[in-house]
Motif scaffolding. Structure first.
Motif, PDB file in Angstrom:
ATOM      1  N   UNK A  64       1.003  -1.234  -0.078  1.00  0.00           N
ATOM      2  CA  UNK A  64       0.078  -0.050   0.123  1.00  0.00           C
ATOM      3  C   UNK A  64       0.827   1.300  -0.050  1.00  0.00           C
ATOM      4  N   UNK A  65       1.892   1.338   0.941  1.00  0.00           N
ATOM      5  CA  UNK A  65       2.942   2.489   0.935  1.00  0.00           C
ATOM      6  C   UNK A  65       3.464   2.590  -0.445  1.00  0.00           C
ATOM      7  N   UNK A  66       4.052   1.606  -1.061  1.00  0.00           N
ATOM      8  CA  UNK A  66       4.717   1.371  -2.398  1.00  0.00           C
ATOM      9  C   UNK A  66       3.707   2.132  -3.374  1.00  0.00           C
ATOM     10  N   UNK A  67       2.608   1.553  -3.272  1.00  0.00           N
ATOM     11  CA  UNK A  67       1.447   2.040  -4.577  1.00  0.00           C
ATOM     12  C   UNK A  67       1.367   3.509  -4.290  1.00  0.00           C
ATOM     13  N   UNK A  68       1.001   4.036  -2.849  1.00  0.00           N
ATOM     14  CA  UNK A  68       0.818   5.235  -2.499  1.00  0.00           C
ATOM     15  C   UNK A  68       2.042   6.279  -3.096  1.00  0.00           C
ATOM     16  N   UNK A  69       3.094   5.823  -2.861  1.00  0.00           N
ATOM     17  CA  UNK A  69       4.307   6.512  -3.410  1.00  0.00           C
ATOM     18  C   UNK A  69       4.126   6.843  -4.849  1.00  0.00           C
ATOM     19  N   UNK A  70       4.031   5.548  -5.861  1.00  0.00           N
ATOM     20  CA  UNK A  70       4.094   5.605  -7.281  1.00  0.00           C
ATOM     21  C   UNK A  70       2.811   6.372  -7.630  1.00  0.00           C
ATOM     22  N   UNK A  71       1.856   6.422  -7.086  1.00  0.00           N
ATOM     23  CA  UNK A  71       0.480   7.165  -7.443  1.00  0.00           C
ATOM     24  C   UNK A  71       1.027   8.817  -7.128  1.00  0.00           C
ATOM     25  N   UNK A  72       1.475   9.190  -6.063  1.00  0.00           N
ATOM     26  CA  UNK A  72       1.725  10.578  -5.932  1.00  0.00           C
ATOM     27  C   UNK A  72       2.949  10.975  -6.783  1.00  0.00           C
ATOM     28  N   UNK A  73       3.920  10.124  -7.135  1.00  0.00           N
ATOM     29  CA  UNK A  73       4.942  10.439  -8.404  1.00  0.00           C
ATOM     30  C   UNK A  73       4.251  10.630  -9.569  1.00  0.00           C
ATOM     31  N   UNK A  74       3.327   9.790  -9.739  1.00  0.00           N
ATOM     32  CA  UNK A  74       2.835  10.152 -11.202  1.00  0.00           C
ATOM     33  C   UNK A  74       2.016  11.156 -11.365  1.00  0.00           C
ATOM     34  N   UNK A  75       1.334  11.628 -10.427  1.00  0.00           N
ATOM     35  CA  UNK A  75       0.263  12.625 -10.228  1.00  0.00           C
ATOM     36  C   UNK A  75       1.245  14.158 -10.306  1.00  0.00           C
ATOM     37  N   UNK A  76       2.163  14.012  -9.520  1.00  0.00           N
ATOM     38  CA  UNK A  76       3.221  15.231  -9.358  1.00  0.00           C
ATOM     39  C   UNK A  76       3.812  15.280 -10.811  1.00  0.00           C
ATOM     40  N   UNK A  77       4.274  14.187 -11.599  1.00  0.00           N
ATOM     41  CA  UNK A  77       5.122  14.293 -12.678  1.00  0.00           C
ATOM     42  C   UNK A  77       3.974  14.643 -13.867  1.00  0.00           C
ATOM     43  N   UNK A  78       2.468  14.258 -13.794  1.00  0.00           N
ATOM     44  CA  UNK A  78       1.793  14.679 -14.617  1.00  0.00           C
ATOM     45  C   UNK A  78       1.413  16.205 -14.670  1.00  0.00           C
ATOM     46  N   UNK A  79       1.267  16.683 -13.277  1.00  0.00           N
ATOM     47  CA  UNK A  79       1.133  18.058 -13.028  1.00  0.00           C
ATOM     48  C   UNK A  79       2.196  19.132 -13.649  1.00  0.00           C
ATOM     49  N   UNK A  80       3.371  18.608 -13.318  1.00  0.00           N
ATOM     50  CA  UNK A  80       4.421  19.532 -13.820  1.00  0.00           C
ATOM     51  C   UNK A  80       4.615  19.626 -15.246  1.00  0.00           C
ATOM     52  N   UNK A  81       4.364  18.549 -16.045  1.00  0.00           N
ATOM     53  CA  UNK A  81       4.161  18.242 -17.380  1.00  0.00           C
ATOM     54  C   UNK A  81       3.022  19.002 -17.947  1.00  0.00           C
ATOM     55  N   UNK A  82       2.030  18.954 -17.218  1.00  0.00           N
ATOM     56  CA  UNK A  82       0.831  19.962 -17.784  1.00  0.00           C
ATOM     57  C   UNK A  82       0.844  21.398 -17.501  1.00  0.00           C
ATOM     58  N   UNK A  83       1.499  21.845 -16.459  1.00  0.00           N
ATOM     59  CA  UNK A  83       1.883  23.331 -16.163  1.00  0.00           C
ATOM     60  C   UNK A  83       3.038  23.706 -16.958  1.00  0.00           C
ATOM     61  N   UNK A  84       3.974  23.028 -17.625  1.00  0.00           N
ATOM     62  CA  UNK A  84       5.094  23.563 -18.282  1.00  0.00           C
ATOM     63  C   UNK A  84       4.735  24.655 -19.252  1.00  0.00           C
ATOM     64  N   UNK A  85       3.874  24.255 -20.332  1.00  0.00           N
ATOM     65  CA  UNK A  85       3.754  25.534 -21.179  1.00  0.00           C
ATOM     66  C   UNK A  85       3.395  26.861 -20.437  1.00  0.00           C
ATOM     67  N   UNK A  86       2.448  26.690 -19.499  1.00  0.00           N
ATOM     68  CA  UNK A  86       2.145  27.850 -18.827  1.00  0.00           C
ATOM     69  C   UNK A  86       3.392  28.582 -18.219  1.00  0.00           C
ATOM     70  N   UNK A  87       4.170  28.126 -17.432  1.00  0.00           N
ATOM     71  CA  UNK A  87       5.364  28.675 -16.896  1.00  0.00           C
ATOM     72  C   UNK A  87       6.360  29.194 -17.978  1.00  0.00           C
ATOM     73  N   UNK A  88       6.527  28.352 -19.026  1.00  0.00           N
ATOM     74  CA  UNK A  88       7.148  28.994 -20.202  1.00  0.00           C
ATOM     75  C   UNK A  88       6.720  30.103 -20.739  1.00  0.00           C
ATOM     76  N   UNK A 135       4.723  32.286 -19.084  1.00  0.00           N
ATOM     77  CA  UNK A 135       4.992  33.326 -18.200  1.00  0.00           C
ATOM     78  C   UNK A 135       6.525  33.872 -18.264  1.00  0.00           C
ATOM     79  N   UNK A 136       7.620  33.027 -18.304  1.00  0.00           N
ATOM     80  CA  UNK A 136       8.714  33.552 -18.444  1.00  0.00           C
ATOM     81  C   UNK A 136       9.034  34.447 -19.598  1.00  0.00           C
ATOM     82  N   UNK A 137       8.478  33.888 -20.660  1.00  0.00           N
ATOM     83  CA  UNK A 137       8.789  34.807 -21.933  1.00  0.00           C
ATOM     84  C   UNK A 137       7.912  35.916 -21.946  1.00  0.00           C
TER      85      UNK A 137
END
Length: 157
Positions: A36-60, A62-64
């Motif tokens: 259960x702990x391993x599954x929770x870590x994987x789920x959190x990792x993939x959610x964070x990775x998805x969110x970072x990838x989804x927000x990348x164009x917005x951050x770029x 804003x910088x530009x």
């Protein structure tokens, strides 16, 4: 008598304590907790990775936009950022007033449609536009508040 008393005692061996229980093999409950702990870590990792990838164009974007002083460059960056989140078929057809209406609808304010003449002047003439920094700030505001789009329509800013 003392000898007789000693003979009546049974010859008992010393106490033998059982071995201390080991941790392994673990009970099924511990294995369930581990997985259960391993599954929770994987789920959190993939959610964070998805969110970072989804927000990348917005951050770029804003910088530009932070380094842009020209409204024509800012509106082009805004269109590129919008293309990252909205369907290309819908975005390609939007120019002029429908484009500004679309932008305003996403943030729930009339920042672009009311300044339509200034935007047109900034895009199609070489003359400097009055208060160009305000137009660029409107683009920054739009990117901050409209991207990524929420399901169900326009946002309220």
């Amino acid at each position: 008598m003392t000898e007789n008393q000693n003979e009546s005692l049974l010859p008992l061996s010393s106490l033998h304590l059982p071995e201390v229980p080991s941790w392994f093999p673990l009970a099924w409950g511990w294995w369930a907790c581990f997985f259960a702990v391993v599954a929770a870590v994987f789920i959190v990792y993939f959610i964070v990775r998805w969110k970072i990838k989804r927000l990348a164009p917005k951050k770029t974007a804003l910088k530009m936009l932070a380094n842009t002083k020209e409204p024509s460059s800012a509106i082009e960056l805004l269109r590129q950022a919008a293309l990252c989140y909205y369907p290309r078929e819908d975005m390609a057809a939007l120019t002029g007033k429908p484009w500004y209406v679309f932008l305003d609808r996403q943030i729930g304010k009339t920042l672009f449609e009311r300044n339509q003449e200034r935007w047109q002047q900034a895009l199609y003439t070489r003359e400097p536009v009055e208060q160009a920094h305000e137009l660029v700030e409107d683009c920054i505001y739009w990117v901050e508040n409209a991207l990524p789009p929420r399901k169900g329509g326009a946002r309220r800013g």
